[in-house]
Structures are given as C-alpha cells and as structure tokens.
Design an enzyme around this catalytic site. Structure first.
Site, PDB file in Angstrom:
ATOM      1  N   ASP A  60      35.692  40.578  41.564  1.00 27.06           N
ATOM      2  CA  ASP A  60      36.941  39.951  41.990  1.00 27.06           C
ATOM      3  C   ASP A  60      37.963  41.012  42.380  1.00 27.06           C
ATOM      4  O   ASP A  60      37.897  42.156  41.931  1.00 27.06           O
ATOM      5  CB  ASP A  60      37.494  39.035  40.908  1.00 27.06           C
ATOM      6  N   GLU A 125      37.984  39.947  36.017  1.00 27.75           N
ATOM      7  CA  GLU A 125      38.609  41.130  35.447  1.00 27.75           C
ATOM      8  C   GLU A 125      40.067  41.240  35.866  1.00 27.75           C
ATOM      9  O   GLU A 125      40.920  41.614  35.063  1.00 27.75           O
ATOM     10  CB  GLU A 125      37.856  42.394  35.884  1.00 27.75           C
TER      11      GLU A 125
END
Length: 369
Positions: A60, A125
């Site tokens: 991400d 994250e």
C-alpha cells in the site's frame, strides 16, 4: 514499474500481491493468502526447515495529494535521468521488487539451499496497521511458525544506499485535545476568558520542554503539534473551544503513562473556567532488536556491496517491525534513500535499486547457501 502502476492507496492492494505471488510461485514458493478486515496479506515460503529469513514489506501507498504538483502522473511510472518516478517508488515497492528479484536469483543458483525463505506482505502499513502484519504475526505465532531473521524493506537510507540501517524505532503516542471555554464578544474580554490564549500558553510549555536526553540507542523524545482548530469564523467572537492534535515520538526513557500524566498535570493548571479532554492513541512502543549473527551479516554485506559504512539507527517514524521484533526475531530495516517518501514526485535511483537487490542476494548467500 508494474507495481507502481497499481493504485494501491492504503488499504487497497490493487493486485500488487498477485503479481508478486505469481513470480514467487514460479521460484518454488508456496503462497498463502491471509486477508483480514478488507486488508490483503500474503505469506509466501520456500522450504520447511530452520533458519528462516523473512522479507517483510507493504504494497500500500499513501495518497498522492494534488495531482497538479506531480511532474508526471503518480501511477504512471516514469524513468528520467536515472530515476524511477511514481508513488511508492521509494516507499516501498522498490524494496519489495528488489527482494523478489534477489530471491529469484538466489533460488536459481541454490535450488537446494538450507533453511527457508519467506515473504510477509500487507496492504495495511500506511493506514491503521491493525489487520496487516500484526494479524499475520498472530496467525504464525498460533501455529508455531515464527521465523528467525527478518529484513523489513522500509526506505532506511539517508544520503546513499546503505548509509543507515534501522535496528529499532521510537514509540508513537498521539493525542487529540479539546479544551472548552465559553464564547463571548472580543470587545469584552474581562467577561469571557479566551480559551485559545490560555491553551497556547500551556502548549508552548509542552513544545519547549526537554522531555529527556535520549540514550545510547535512541534520540531524545519529541513533542509536536500537528493541527490546531478554533473559532467560529467571525473576527469578533471569542472561541468557545480549541481542538489540538499532537504527537510524541518517545524512547525507552519514557512510557505512554508517564507522558500522559505530564500533559494532564500541565493542563490541570489551565483554570477553573475551562474543561479539557484528551483522546489518546498509542500506535507503537519503542523497540530495539538484539544484535547477533544476522545483523552482523547484514552490516557486512551492505559494506561489501556498497562500500558504505552503515550507521545503526532508531530514528524515523513507525514501521511494521514493531510487530516483529517483540517476538524475539532479529530484525533490520534496509531500503533505498528516503528523501522523497510521501512527497510529490517520489523517486528511486535505478542504479541503487539494482544494488539493493544485489545486497539482498548476498545476504541470502551468506546465510542460506
């Protein structure tokens, strides 16, 4: 470039993990999907014996912001003057790609390597980090499949590849403070004490305070105000409340409870005419990996390949290593230069990207060949 093309703004993965899984499967890795709460996670492993070296990272990325501020579209990877541009180029799709390439090269040369190689990848994250690495680590712990060593591919380098290797991180404690007073006319301040004036005095004390001097492993604790909001929008009205967002990055000299108490004690002096409330959130505690054979190998190979003299560091923000190190797993964070992470026109040096893959491959050869 294939990873950067995918608009994996947290917690989306946008197919990045499928690309990685396909390549790792061809190299003999098993692939296990571990989705949780709308987050994509995969655990890929080659081998069944110890020791296990795990490459950990995230697919991400943070939002891109104002598109007009990008020289080229953030999800159209562009090579220019020896740099690869795009959102996630440095944080951290480049590290993930380098890890995969290193594993492919190593397995091609050492198909019967000792121990095991694993990949732990998440799309959570850059966000709350509740359903990503933390979730996978719980699953692995429950089935007694924790690993021995870990490289987290966060962009650790400051000026050149390998000049800094993170061996721990500070803790992060955030607070949302609301102080309530009363609204009134600015022409009659004697009738309505100004909540903003009183709050700013206390906030200045907190901001200028020396919380500690740090220690051998950690820099000093810092307090930063990130947002302040007050007022009705009218110039002639004393605000009725002020809202403040702030954050501590703290070392092992502090604890969340101690920091909370210090702030609350300071706010208690604000005056009887005001009421305050704080919503606290701890996103990570300070941690420090132990240093053994693995860490020595990483530092040696970084120097051998790059000629850098890496400095062990605990600075920077939080990372998913905070969910790995407490399990007794020797862990480092090693990745490209972080000068453009989360910024417009994020980029990574193509030459350093290739060198990073070589570093990862040499570490595999030292430990598992």
């Amino acid at each position: 470039m294939d990873l950067i093309r995918r608009e994996s703004v947290t917690p989306a993965d946008a197919g990045c993990q499928e690309v990685i899984a396909d390549r790792l499967e061809q190299a003999g890795f098993s692939v296990e999907k571990m989705p949780m709460g709308g987050v994509s996670n995969i655990w890929c492993k080659r081998g069944a014996d110890s020791p296990t070296l795990t490459f950990a990272g995230h697919t991400d990325v943070v939002p891109v912001g104002n598109l007009d501020r990008w020289t080229t579209p953030p999800f159209e990877p562009t090579i220019r003057d020896g740099w690869l541009y795009g959102r996630g180029a440095a944080d951290m799709k480049s590290s993930v790609a380098a890890m995969v390439v290193a594993a492919e090269r190593f397995v091609a040369e050492h198909s019967n390597h000792r121990g095991s190689i694993a990949f732990l990848l998440t799309s959570d994250e850059e966000g709350p980090a509740q359903h990503g690495t933390q979730h996978v680590m719980r699953q692995l712990q429950e089935r007694d499949e924790l690993f021995d060593w870990c490289i987290v591919g966060e962009p650790s380098s400051l000026q050149t590849l390998g000049d800094t290797i993170r061996v721990g991180r500070r803790g992060s404690l955030s607070g949302e403070l609301t102080i309530e007073g009363a609204i009134g006319h600015v022409a009659y301040p004697e009738l309505t004490p100004n909540v903003v004036h009183s709050a700013l005095s206390i906030l200045d004390k907190l901001a200028s305070r020396q919380w500690d001097e740090g220690n051998e492993a950690f820099p000093p604790t810092t307090f930063q105000i990130s947002n302040v909001n007050a007022g009705t929008g009218a110039a002639n009205v004393i605000p009725g409340e002020i809202n403040v967002l702030f954050n501590f990055r703290f070392n092992t000299e502090q604890s969340p409870d101690l920091l909370k108490k210090t702030v609350s004690d300071e706010l208690a002096t604000i005056g009887k005419e005001f009421r305050f409330d704080i919503d606290w959130h701890v996103s990570g505690l300070p941690f420090l990996s132990h240093r053994g054979e693995f860490m020595k190998t990483v530092f040696d190979e970084v120097h051998r390949v790059t000629n850098a003299h890496p400095v062990p560091s605990t600075s920077g923000g939080t990372s998913d290593a905070r969910f790995i190190v407490p399990n007794g797993i020797e862990t480092v964070e090693l990745g490209p230069v972080n000068a453009t992470i989360h910024k417009y026109n994020e980029r990574v040096s193509i030459g350093e990207l290739d060198t990073l893959a070589t570093v990862f491959e040499r570490i595999l050869e030292r430990l598992l060949a």
